[in-house]
Design an enzyme around this catalytic site. Sequence first.
Site, PDB file in Angstrom:
ATOM      1  N   GLU A  68      -5.216  -8.385  -0.340  1.00 35.90           N
ATOM      2  CA  GLU A  68      -6.055  -8.062   0.821  1.00 35.90           C
ATOM      3  C   GLU A  68      -7.463  -7.757   0.345  1.00 35.90           C
ATOM      4  O   GLU A  68      -7.654  -6.996  -0.594  1.00 35.90           O
ATOM      5  CB  GLU A  68      -5.563  -6.803   1.574  1.00 35.90           C
ATOM      6  CG  GLU A  68      -4.270  -6.983   2.317  1.00 35.90           C
ATOM      7  CD  GLU A  68      -3.836  -5.720   3.077  1.00 35.90           C
ATOM      8  OE1 GLU A  68      -4.702  -4.888   3.436  1.00 35.90           O
ATOM      9  OE2 GLU A  68      -2.633  -5.575   3.303  1.00 35.90           O
TER      10      GLU A  68
ATOM     11  N   GLU B  83       0.804  -1.235   0.000  1.00 37.89           N
ATOM     12  CA  GLU B  83       0.000   0.000   0.000  1.00 37.89           C
ATOM     13  C   GLU B  83       0.830   1.275   0.000  1.00 37.89           C
ATOM     14  O   GLU B  83       0.797   2.058   0.960  1.00 37.89           O
ATOM     15  CB  GLU B  83      -0.989  -0.021   1.182  1.00 37.89           C
ATOM     16  CG  GLU B  83      -1.917  -1.226   1.125  1.00 37.89           C
ATOM     17  CD  GLU B  83      -3.087  -1.178   2.103  1.00 37.89           C
ATOM     18  OE1 GLU B  83      -3.051  -0.368   3.040  1.00 37.89           O
ATOM     19  OE2 GLU B  83      -4.036  -1.943   1.915  1.00 37.89           O
TER      20      GLU B  83
END
Length: 447
Positions: A353, A166
């Site tokens: 995720e 991320e």
Amino acid sequence: MAIIEFPKDMKWGAATASYQIEGAAFEDGREASIWDTFCRIPGKVRDGDNGDIACDSYHRYEEDIKIMKELGIDTYRFSVAWPRIFPKGRGQVNQAGVDFYHRFVDALLENGIEPMCTLYHWDLPQALQDEGGWGNRSTIDAFVEYSEFMFKEFSGKIKNWITLNEPWCVSFLSNFIGEHAPGFKDLQLATDVSHHLLVAHGRSVKAFRALGVDGQIGYAPNVTWKEPFSDKQEDIDACKREVAWFVEWFMDPVFKGSYPQFMVDWFADKGVKMNIQDGDLEDISQPIDFMGINYYTGNVARYKEDNGLFSSEDLDMNYDRTDIGWPIYPEGFYKVLCYITELYGEVPIYITENGSCYNDEPVDGRVKDDRRISYLKLHLAALKRSMDSGVNIKGYLTWSLLDNFEWAFGYSMRFGIVHVNYRTLERTPKDSYYWYKQTLANGFYEL
Ligand code: JSK
């Protein structure tokens, strides 16, 4: 009712990250990361929580692996705490930290679970932050040193590597919005960090190729989707900027070797200058083997003059929300996967995720989290639809195996399919765990 069925060779898994589960924060030679520091600043993390103990997985990994084995996953995604390997960020290796990950990875392999290793999941050694952290290009070199060490040390054992988790959170959420460590509010700094992260990623991939490591490497950007409220051009453009902040900003450099000009112009208008050096974009655009995609939420949005960084606003469409307040928007999952494929071709994708926060507690030893099951069903149906539209999905890993330290929310937000009692550290598989197990075993579920 419909049967949602997946290809037999699809990989299934669950994900976690070092700071969120390990605990043992100062054991066996580990030194501080920026999250240890950030947690100690009053008001930054809910209830003053920190990762000192977390799920204590550093000591309880054998129990965790039993839970994974029983679940039947192919792949477990975890991250390595950089300050366990290089307590000062570079230079002296801490053998006790290295030994821990050997014990852990060996135990996964003995149980037939494929390790997927994230090198950077936010726990930057504090010693590097003291020199400016990701805002300083010297951190790029330190990351390459750390990643090369890990490739050599674990080559033959770990075949699936992710450089960064991320990068949007690491740059903009952490250095512009200020909600994550190190907690700055500086758009120029955040933009510099985003670029330095991408260079670090690219140079790490280069090192991986040069070493001839047997395996595959990628990175894991988090994405969202904003659906224009109307077909007015200003609404379409506002949504395009919001999505590009996550997608094109972090993917164009990797897949096309350039930043999206409309975003560079937008940032320039906010006084941001691009600090790019010769060779950076070549380094960044190294071919990768797969992309990890993290998706949780999206929304309908529209243009609003001078509102926020991108002159846009989210609308309250009355969608159901998870307990962390994020709208449930599986359509956005489908759309963003198709959009990525449209932009960059059929790059192999692992969903690294996807999951939901619901804070259900055990009652008589059972956690009835049917809202999490419903979230998973909706998102897996959207995923399947994207595969039917040509998105090249190789695997799906749910966030998270365990309830854990949810960053600025501390322990108040539970994303696990296994409940963790933070007082006794007892693990209790939730109903969603049993649903996931059944789905993996069958290769299909009923929507
Ligand atoms: C969950 C994203 C990695 C793993 C999980 C948090 C996140 C987030 C959290 C965005 C965000 C806050 C807040 C305000 C305004 C932006 C973790 N994933 N996780 N993933 N993403 N305004 N924009 N238009 O724990 O460790 O934003 O943002």
